[in-house]
Design a protein around this motif. Sequence first.
Motif, mmCIF file in Angstrom:
data_model
loop_
_atom_site.group_PDB
_atom_site.id
_atom_site.type_symbol
_atom_site.label_atom_id
_atom_site.label_comp_id
_atom_site.label_asym_id
_atom_site.label_seq_id
_atom_site.Cartn_x
_atom_site.Cartn_y
_atom_site.Cartn_z
ATOM 1 N N VAL A 14 14.207 -10.383 -0.323
ATOM 2 C CA VAL A 14 13.389 -10.386 0.888
ATOM 3 C C VAL A 14 12.133 -9.551 0.646
ATOM 4 O O VAL A 14 12.214 -8.392 0.211
ATOM 5 C CB VAL A 14 14.176 -9.838 2.084
ATOM 6 N N VAL A 15 10.980 -10.139 0.941
ATOM 7 C CA VAL A 15 9.688 -9.485 0.723
ATOM 8 C C VAL A 15 8.779 -9.783 1.913
ATOM 9 O O VAL A 15 9.009 -10.733 2.653
ATOM 10 C CB VAL A 15 9.017 -9.974 -0.581
ATOM 11 N N PRO A 16 7.717 -8.988 2.103
ATOM 12 C CA PRO A 16 6.748 -9.307 3.155
ATOM 13 C C PRO A 16 5.801 -10.406 2.698
ATOM 14 O O PRO A 16 5.550 -10.567 1.496
ATOM 15 C CB PRO A 16 6.007 -7.983 3.350
ATOM 16 N N ALA A 17 5.261 -11.147 3.656
ATOM 17 C CA ALA A 17 4.245 -12.160 3.354
ATOM 18 C C ALA A 17 2.844 -11.649 3.650
ATOM 19 O O ALA A 17 1.859 -12.323 3.337
ATOM 20 C CB ALA A 17 4.503 -13.425 4.177
ATOM 21 N N PHE A 18 2.741 -10.456 4.250
ATOM 22 C CA PHE A 18 1.448 -9.893 4.616
ATOM 23 C C PHE A 18 0.874 -9.148 3.417
ATOM 24 O O PHE A 18 1.127 -7.960 3.199
ATOM 25 C CB PHE A 18 1.597 -8.955 5.815
ATOM 26 N N GLY A 19 0.119 -9.867 2.570
ATOM 27 C CA GLY A 19 -0.515 -9.268 1.396
ATOM 28 C C GLY A 19 0.404 -9.163 0.209
ATOM 29 O O GLY A 19 1.551 -9.606 0.226
ATOM 30 N N ASN A 20 -0.124 -8.598 -0.885
ATOM 31 C CA ASN A 20 0.656 -8.289 -2.087
ATOM 32 C C ASN A 20 1.398 -9.491 -2.665
ATOM 33 O O ASN A 20 2.620 -9.490 -2.777
ATOM 34 C CB ASN A 20 1.651 -7.151 -1.831
ATOM 35 N N GLU A 22 1.588 -10.179 -5.587
ATOM 36 C CA GLU A 22 2.225 -9.769 -6.840
ATOM 37 C C GLU A 22 3.692 -9.396 -6.645
ATOM 38 O O GLU A 22 4.475 -9.454 -7.595
ATOM 39 C CB GLU A 22 1.465 -8.611 -7.495
ATOM 40 N N VAL A 23 4.082 -9.026 -5.423
ATOM 41 C CA VAL A 23 5.489 -8.722 -5.175
ATOM 42 C C VAL A 23 6.319 -10.002 -5.254
ATOM 43 O O VAL A 23 7.366 -10.048 -5.897
ATOM 44 C CB VAL A 23 5.666 -8.025 -3.808
ATOM 45 N N ALA A 24 5.853 -11.060 -4.611
ATOM 46 C CA ALA A 24 6.541 -12.352 -4.705
ATOM 47 C C ALA A 24 6.515 -12.871 -6.140
ATOM 48 O O ALA A 24 7.498 -13.460 -6.612
ATOM 49 C CB ALA A 24 5.899 -13.359 -3.756
ATOM 50 N N GLU A 25 5.419 -12.640 -6.835
ATOM 51 C CA GLU A 25 5.327 -13.077 -8.233
ATOM 52 C C GLU A 25 6.350 -12.344 -9.098
ATOM 53 O O GLU A 25 6.972 -12.942 -9.982
ATOM 54 C CB GLU A 25 3.914 -12.827 -8.761
ATOM 55 N N ALA A 26 6.555 -11.059 -8.834
ATOM 56 C CA ALA A 26 7.534 -10.292 -9.606
ATOM 57 C C ALA A 26 8.942 -10.834 -9.385
ATOM 58 O O ALA A 26 9.747 -10.914 -10.313
ATOM 59 C CB ALA A 26 7.470 -8.816 -9.218
ATOM 60 N N VAL A 63 12.434 -5.749 -0.934
ATOM 61 C CA VAL A 63 11.317 -4.957 -1.450
ATOM 62 C C VAL A 63 10.406 -4.601 -0.279
ATOM 63 O O VAL A 63 9.823 -5.479 0.370
ATOM 64 C CB VAL A 63 10.516 -5.712 -2.523
ATOM 65 N N VAL A 64 10.289 -3.307 -0.006
ATOM 66 C CA VAL A 64 9.474 -2.809 1.093
ATOM 67 C C VAL A 64 8.135 -2.341 0.531
ATOM 68 O O VAL A 64 8.095 -1.548 -0.417
ATOM 69 C CB VAL A 64 10.173 -1.633 1.809
ATOM 70 N N VAL A 65 7.050 -2.833 1.114
ATOM 71 C CA VAL A 65 5.708 -2.453 0.667
ATOM 72 C C VAL A 65 5.072 -1.550 1.713
ATOM 73 O O VAL A 65 4.919 -1.939 2.874
ATOM 74 C CB VAL A 65 4.825 -3.695 0.438
ATOM 75 N N HIS A 66 4.713 -0.336 1.326
ATOM 76 C CA HIS A 66 3.988 0.564 2.226
ATOM 77 C C HIS A 66 2.535 0.095 2.299
ATOM 78 O O HIS A 66 1.930 -0.255 1.277
ATOM 79 C CB HIS A 66 4.076 2.000 1.720
ATOM 80 N N ARG A 67 1.978 0.101 3.504
ATOM 81 C CA ARG A 67 0.724 -0.611 3.729
ATOM 82 C C ARG A 67 -0.384 0.279 4.283
ATOM 83 O O ARG A 67 -0.176 1.006 5.255
ATOM 84 C CB ARG A 67 1.009 -1.743 4.716
ATOM 85 N N PHE A 68 -1.533 0.241 3.654
ATOM 86 C CA PHE A 68 -2.757 0.889 4.138
ATOM 87 C C PHE A 68 -2.660 2.411 4.205
ATOM 88 O O PHE A 68 -3.466 3.065 4.854
ATOM 89 C CB PHE A 68 -3.166 0.366 5.522
ATOM 90 N N GLY A 69 -1.652 3.007 3.555
ATOM 91 C CA GLY A 69 -1.453 4.440 3.652
ATOM 92 C C GLY A 69 -0.486 4.840 4.745
ATOM 93 O O GLY A 69 -0.210 6.025 4.936
ATOM 94 N N ARG A 70 0.063 3.836 5.464
ATOM 95 C CA ARG A 70 1.039 4.105 6.538
ATOM 96 C C ARG A 70 2.424 3.745 6.014
ATOM 97 O O ARG A 70 2.721 2.580 5.801
ATOM 98 C CB ARG A 70 0.692 3.262 7.763
#
Length: 220
Positions: A14-20, A22-26, A63-70
């Motif tokens: 499970v991954v986010p679709a909002f940006g990144n 490269e995470v889905a590619e990995a 995979v959790v992606v921290h976003r924009f410094g938040r």
Amino acid sequence: MLRAAGVGVGDEVVVPAFGNVEVAEAVSQVGASPVFADIDPTTYCLDGSVVEAALTPRTAAVVVVHRFGRPADMRPLHEVGQRQGLLVLEHGESETPYDETARRRQRAAYLDGKLRGLRTPDWGDGHTYQQYVVRVPGNGRPDRDAFARAVRARGVECRVPVRTPVHRMPEFRQCVSLPETERAVDETLALPVEAALTKRDMQRIVSACNSLGGLLQPAY
């Protein structure tokens, strides 16, 4: 990290679709399949309650992606991982020196107090303002893009942080409902908040944005 954890062919992650992208590619590179879940509208990171609904018997990791410094709210995500026996990985952003972070926070606080008509970021815990991302209200993308053009015409640089969500890209296209992701793609805009900006720069940003109130009428 996925490969080291034994994630591979036949697994889902499970991954986010909002940006990144490269995470889905990995995920694809280790032979697994990315599954997209929606984001929390405040943090722009994966929403723990939505992640749980996206799980299947094939899910091996999140995979959790921290976003924009938040930073993401990790507590509910770790709770999901513990309940379901899943690996929860974090993908962070490059660290910013403390002095620069302090100056970014000062500029962000200034914008928070001066901007009108825009939805400013939530301070949250540990926000470092890698990007200062606002929401432009109205009819979504047309209004946001018109606002961005008008701000640039007044000499203020701004950028759309995510143009296309990953689940809409040809190589990862999926028919999945992600309303918060779609809304964030249509409404978000990153304004300057770099540590090098002067007080005059900040005043120019505020003046440019606040002079465009006519573009910010909510849709009825």
